[in-house]
Write a protein that holds these residues in place. Structure first.
Motif, PDB file in Angstrom:
ATOM      1  N   LEU A   1       0.826  -1.205   0.000  1.00 22.55           N
ATOM      2  CA  LEU A   1       0.000   0.000   0.000  1.00 22.55           C
ATOM      3  C   LEU A   1       0.862   1.258   0.000  1.00 22.55           C
ATOM      4  O   LEU A   1       0.480   2.281  -0.571  1.00 22.55           O
ATOM      5  CB  LEU A   1      -0.934  -0.006   1.210  1.00 22.55           C
ATOM      6  N   ASP A   2       2.029   1.184   0.633  1.00 19.22           N
ATOM      7  CA  ASP A   2       2.953   2.322   0.613  1.00 19.22           C
ATOM      8  C   ASP A   2       3.408   2.646  -0.816  1.00 19.22           C
ATOM      9  O   ASP A   2       3.606   3.814  -1.162  1.00 19.22           O
ATOM     10  CB  ASP A   2       4.182   2.032   1.477  1.00 19.22           C
ATOM     11  N   ILE A   3       3.583   1.608  -1.627  1.00 18.01           N
ATOM     12  CA  ILE A   3       3.980   1.839  -3.020  1.00 18.01           C
ATOM     13  C   ILE A   3       2.879   2.591  -3.756  1.00 18.01           C
ATOM     14  O   ILE A   3       3.154   3.505  -4.553  1.00 18.01           O
ATOM     15  CB  ILE A   3       4.291   0.493  -3.715  1.00 18.01           C
ATOM     16  N   VAL A   4       1.624   2.239  -3.479  1.00 14.96           N
ATOM     17  CA  VAL A   4       0.505   2.964  -4.080  1.00 14.96           C
ATOM     18  C   VAL A   4       0.516   4.418  -3.617  1.00 14.96           C
ATOM     19  O   VAL A   4       0.307   5.349  -4.410  1.00 14.96           O
ATOM     20  CB  VAL A   4      -0.832   2.296  -3.723  1.00 14.96           C
ATOM     21  N   ILE A   5       0.779   4.635  -2.333  1.00 18.39           N
ATOM     22  CA  ILE A   5       0.855   6.001  -1.806  1.00 18.39           C
ATOM     23  C   ILE A   5       1.976   6.777  -2.479  1.00 18.39           C
ATOM     24  O   ILE A   5       1.828   7.964  -2.806  1.00 18.39           O
ATOM     25  CB  ILE A   5       1.057   5.961  -0.280  1.00 18.39           C
ATOM     26  N   ILE A   6       3.107   6.136  -2.708  1.00 14.75           N
ATOM     27  CA  ILE A   6       4.237   6.789  -3.379  1.00 14.75           C
ATOM     28  C   ILE A   6       3.836   7.234  -4.783  1.00 14.75           C
ATOM     29  O   ILE A   6       4.183   8.335  -5.229  1.00 14.75           O
ATOM     30  CB  ILE A   6       5.447   5.828  -3.428  1.00 14.75           C
ATOM     31  N   ILE A   7       3.100   6.378  -5.485  1.00 14.31           N
ATOM     32  CA  ILE A   7       2.636   6.745  -6.827  1.00 14.31           C
ATOM     33  C   ILE A   7       1.713   7.951  -6.753  1.00 14.31           C
ATOM     34  O   ILE A   7       1.828   8.902  -7.548  1.00 14.31           O
ATOM     35  CB  ILE A   7       1.914   5.546  -7.478  1.00 14.31           C
ATOM     36  N   TYR A   8       0.815   7.957  -5.786  1.00  8.75           N
ATOM     37  CA  TYR A   8      -0.111   9.074  -5.633  1.00  8.75           C
ATOM     38  C   TYR A   8       0.629  10.358  -5.257  1.00  8.75           C
ATOM     39  O   TYR A   8       0.250  11.456  -5.698  1.00  8.75           O
ATOM     40  CB  TYR A   8      -1.160   8.745  -4.568  1.00  8.75           C
ATOM     41  N   ILE A   9       1.682  10.250  -4.436  1.00  5.58           N
ATOM     42  CA  ILE A   9       2.477  11.428  -4.090  1.00  5.58           C
ATOM     43  C   ILE A   9       3.146  12.001  -5.333  1.00  5.58           C
ATOM     44  O   ILE A   9       3.165  13.219  -5.547  1.00  5.58           O
ATOM     45  CB  ILE A   9       3.538  11.078  -3.026  1.00  5.58           C
TER      46      ILE A   9
ATOM     47  N   MET B   1       2.561  15.705  -6.882  1.00  2.65           N
ATOM     48  CA  MET B   1       3.637  16.663  -7.170  1.00  2.65           C
ATOM     49  C   MET B   1       3.639  17.087  -8.637  1.00  2.65           C
ATOM     50  O   MET B   1       3.952  18.239  -8.956  1.00  2.65           O
ATOM     51  CB  MET B   1       4.987  16.042  -6.806  1.00  2.65           C
ATOM     52  N   ASP B   2       3.302  16.179  -9.526  1.00  6.12           N
ATOM     53  CA  ASP B   2       3.196  16.546 -10.948  1.00  6.12           C
ATOM     54  C   ASP B   2       2.128  17.609 -11.151  1.00  6.12           C
ATOM     55  O   ASP B   2       2.302  18.537 -11.955  1.00  6.12           O
ATOM     56  CB  ASP B   2       2.870  15.307 -11.786  1.00  6.12           C
ATOM     57  N   ALA B   3       1.021  17.479 -10.407  1.00  4.82           N
ATOM     58  CA  ALA B   3      -0.046  18.472 -10.518  1.00  4.82           C
ATOM     59  C   ALA B   3       0.352  19.793  -9.875  1.00  4.82           C
ATOM     60  O   ALA B   3       0.036  20.872 -10.391  1.00  4.82           O
ATOM     61  CB  ALA B   3      -1.322  17.943  -9.866  1.00  4.82           C
ATOM     62  N   ALA B   4       1.065  19.729  -8.744  1.00  6.71           N
ATOM     63  CA  ALA B   4       1.431  20.949  -8.020  1.00  6.71           C
ATOM     64  C   ALA B   4       2.529  21.715  -8.724  1.00  6.71           C
ATOM     65  O   ALA B   4       2.518  22.960  -8.742  1.00  6.71           O
ATOM     66  CB  ALA B   4       1.866  20.594  -6.600  1.00  6.71           C
ATOM     67  N   TRP B   5       3.495  21.008  -9.318  1.00 10.02           N
ATOM     68  CA  TRP B   5       4.643  21.675  -9.927  1.00 10.02           C
ATOM     69  C   TRP B   5       4.606  21.674 -11.451  1.00 10.02           C
ATOM     70  O   TRP B   5       5.446  22.302 -12.085  1.00 10.02           O
ATOM     71  CB  TRP B   5       5.942  20.990  -9.468  1.00 10.02           C
ATOM     72  N   GLY B   6       3.653  20.947 -12.007  1.00  4.05           N
ATOM     73  CA  GLY B   6       3.614  20.850 -13.460  1.00  4.05           C
ATOM     74  C   GLY B   6       2.603  21.770 -14.121  1.00  4.05           C
ATOM     75  O   GLY B   6       2.347  21.652 -15.318  1.00  4.05           O
ATOM     76  N   GLY B   7       2.001  22.655 -13.373  1.00  5.22           N
ATOM     77  CA  GLY B   7       1.052  23.604 -13.959  1.00  5.22           C
ATOM     78  C   GLY B   7      -0.343  23.054 -14.133  1.00  5.22           C
ATOM     79  O   GLY B   7      -1.151  23.648 -14.840  1.00  5.22           O
ATOM     80  N   ASN B   8      -0.650  21.916 -13.487  1.00  6.23           N
ATOM     81  CA  ASN B   8      -1.999  21.337 -13.582  1.00  6.23           C
ATOM     82  C   ASN B   8      -2.742  21.562 -12.265  1.00  6.23           C
ATOM     83  O   ASN B   8      -3.131  20.623 -11.558  1.00  6.23           O
ATOM     84  CB  ASN B   8      -1.922  19.837 -13.899  1.00  6.23           C
TER      85      ASN B   8
ATOM     86  N   LEU C   1      -5.071  19.306  -8.727  1.00  2.00           N
ATOM     87  CA  LEU C   1      -4.520  19.206  -7.386  1.00  2.00           C
ATOM     88  C   LEU C   1      -5.545  18.775  -6.337  1.00  2.00           C
ATOM     89  O   LEU C   1      -5.287  17.849  -5.556  1.00  2.00           O
ATOM     90  CB  LEU C   1      -3.870  20.536  -6.988  1.00  2.00           C
ATOM     91  N   PRO C   2      -6.736  19.401  -6.250  1.00  4.42           N
ATOM     92  CA  PRO C   2      -7.703  18.981  -5.215  1.00  4.42           C
ATOM     93  C   PRO C   2      -8.117  17.516  -5.335  1.00  4.42           C
ATOM     94  O   PRO C   2      -8.214  16.801  -4.331  1.00  4.42           O
ATOM     95  CB  PRO C   2      -8.893  19.919  -5.455  1.00  4.42           C
ATOM     96  N   GLN C   3      -8.347  17.065  -6.571  1.00  4.63           N
ATOM     97  CA  GLN C   3      -8.774  15.682  -6.776  1.00  4.63           C
ATOM     98  C   GLN C   3      -7.694  14.699  -6.350  1.00  4.63           C
ATOM     99  O   GLN C   3      -7.968  13.719  -5.639  1.00  4.63           O
ATOM    100  CB  GLN C   3      -9.133  15.466  -8.245  1.00  4.63           C
TER     101      GLN C   3
ATOM    102  N   LEU D   1      -5.166  10.926  -2.437  1.00  2.00           N
ATOM    103  CA  LEU D   1      -4.022  10.555  -1.618  1.00  2.00           C
ATOM    104  C   LEU D   1      -4.384  10.538  -0.139  1.00  2.00           C
ATOM    105  O   LEU D   1      -3.988   9.639   0.602  1.00  2.00           O
ATOM    106  CB  LEU D   1      -2.859  11.522  -1.867  1.00  2.00           C
ATOM    107  N   THR D   2      -5.164  11.520   0.297  1.00  2.00           N
ATOM    108  CA  THR D   2      -5.597  11.562   1.694  1.00  2.00           C
ATOM    109  C   THR D   2      -6.422  10.330   2.037  1.00  2.00           C
ATOM    110  O   THR D   2      -6.220   9.694   3.090  1.00  2.00           O
ATOM    111  CB  THR D   2      -6.422  12.831   1.962  1.00  2.00           C
TER     112      THR D   2
END
Length: 308
Positions: A208-216, A220-227, A231-233, A238-239
């Protein structure tokens, strides 16, 4: 985060670990432990070359010394390294030199309780690997202190890949160890089932941690990639995953202990230690807090933009 790339890395890593473990069973003389790879195999090759005669002995000695010096070249020729990094690289080369010698001549350091020399080999291999890990940690600390935002973003993504690989290695190593122990002890029936349940209770949280890593990574792609619209979704997903993982981790441990008590009279082997995946719980809590901080910072920035 590139899911296909991560899945390919995890599959290759898992296959590599399984093959090495299989070799420790089928070729015990050359593969006594996964941690001895590749020093034990190189030492065996040098020893075979040494036994061919005087010419072979000279070539083996030259290869042994040459390989050790080759590993020390980056400490002398590389740029941008701190003095401590150079010292650790030299120490690593010296450790490899000594370890290869031990792999060729383990009998010289054998103890009364180590008739095959496998214990001595493992000690020196672990020493060498620990020096290499220390070098990488010192180097990572320097890069993190010197990096700008773009570099730090790249380092963060690399760290996510590395963390996922560590989780996968943890699962596979424990899995092959469980299968081997069950096969060697001829465990079957209810005991075999509870062995699998124990494996699930201990290692499913790491999956499950690996799934969380993918979601993180996707957050980050959404937060730093201009998308920003994604981000909220992704933060909510992830939460939810973090909360579910925390509950599942505790539920698996409690469920296994309850079932063990219920079937206590039917089991020949009972686990009497508390099985709590502390690392998985701590990482999930960190990911949950990290997600909330990212969302709150994003909301605060949006509110400030509206105020201005």
């Amino acid at each position: 985060m590139n899911r296909k790339k991560l899945y390919a890395l995890l599959a290759a890593e898992s296959a590599f670990i399984i093959v090495l473990d299989a070799l420790t069973v089928s070729v015990p003389d050359s593969f006594t432990s996964i941690w001895n790879f590749p020093f034990e195999q190189i030492g065996a090759g040098l020893l075979a070359l040494h036994d061919l005669g005087s010419v072979g002995a000279g070539m083996a000695c030259a290869l042994w010394i040459g390989l050790s010096f080759l590993l020390a070249v980056p400490a002398v020729c590389g740029r941008g390294k701190t003095p401590w990094e150079r010292v650790l690289l030299i120490l690593f080369a010296a450790s490899v030199c000594v370890t290869l010698y031990v792999m060729m001549n383990p009998i010289k350091l054998m103890t009364p309780y180590d008739e095959t020399g496998s214990f001595v080999k493992l000690i020196f291999s672990m020493m060498t690997w620990s020096v290499l890990v220390l070098y990488f940690i010192v180097r990572i600390v320097r890069l993190l202190r010197e990096g700008d935002r773009d570099k730090l973003t790249g380092y963060f993504k690399t760290a996510l890949y590395a963390l996922a690989m560590l989780c996968a290695a943890n699962i596979v190593l424990y899995g092959v160890s469980t299968v081997r122990m069950n096969s060697a002890a001829a465990i079957g029936g209810l005991d075999a089932l509870f062995s699998l349940l124990l494996f699930a209770a201990n290692k499913l949280p790491y999956a499950l941690d690996i799934v969380i890593i993918i979601y993180i990574g996707e957050l980050m792609d959404a937060a730093w990639g201009g998308n920003a619209e994604l981000l909220p979704q992704r933060a909510e997903r992830l939460t939810g995953m973090c909360c579910s993982t925390l509950i599942a981790t505790a539920a698996l441990s409690a469920g296994f202990n309850v079932l063990q008590v219920l079937f206590l009279d039917s089991l020949s082997h009972v686990v009497t230690t508390m099985q709590i995946p502390v690392f998985s719980i701590a990482f999930t809590l960190f990911a949950l807090l990290f997600t909330r901080i990212v969302v709150e910072n994003r909301d605060l920035r949006d509110d400030n933009g509206l105020f201005i």
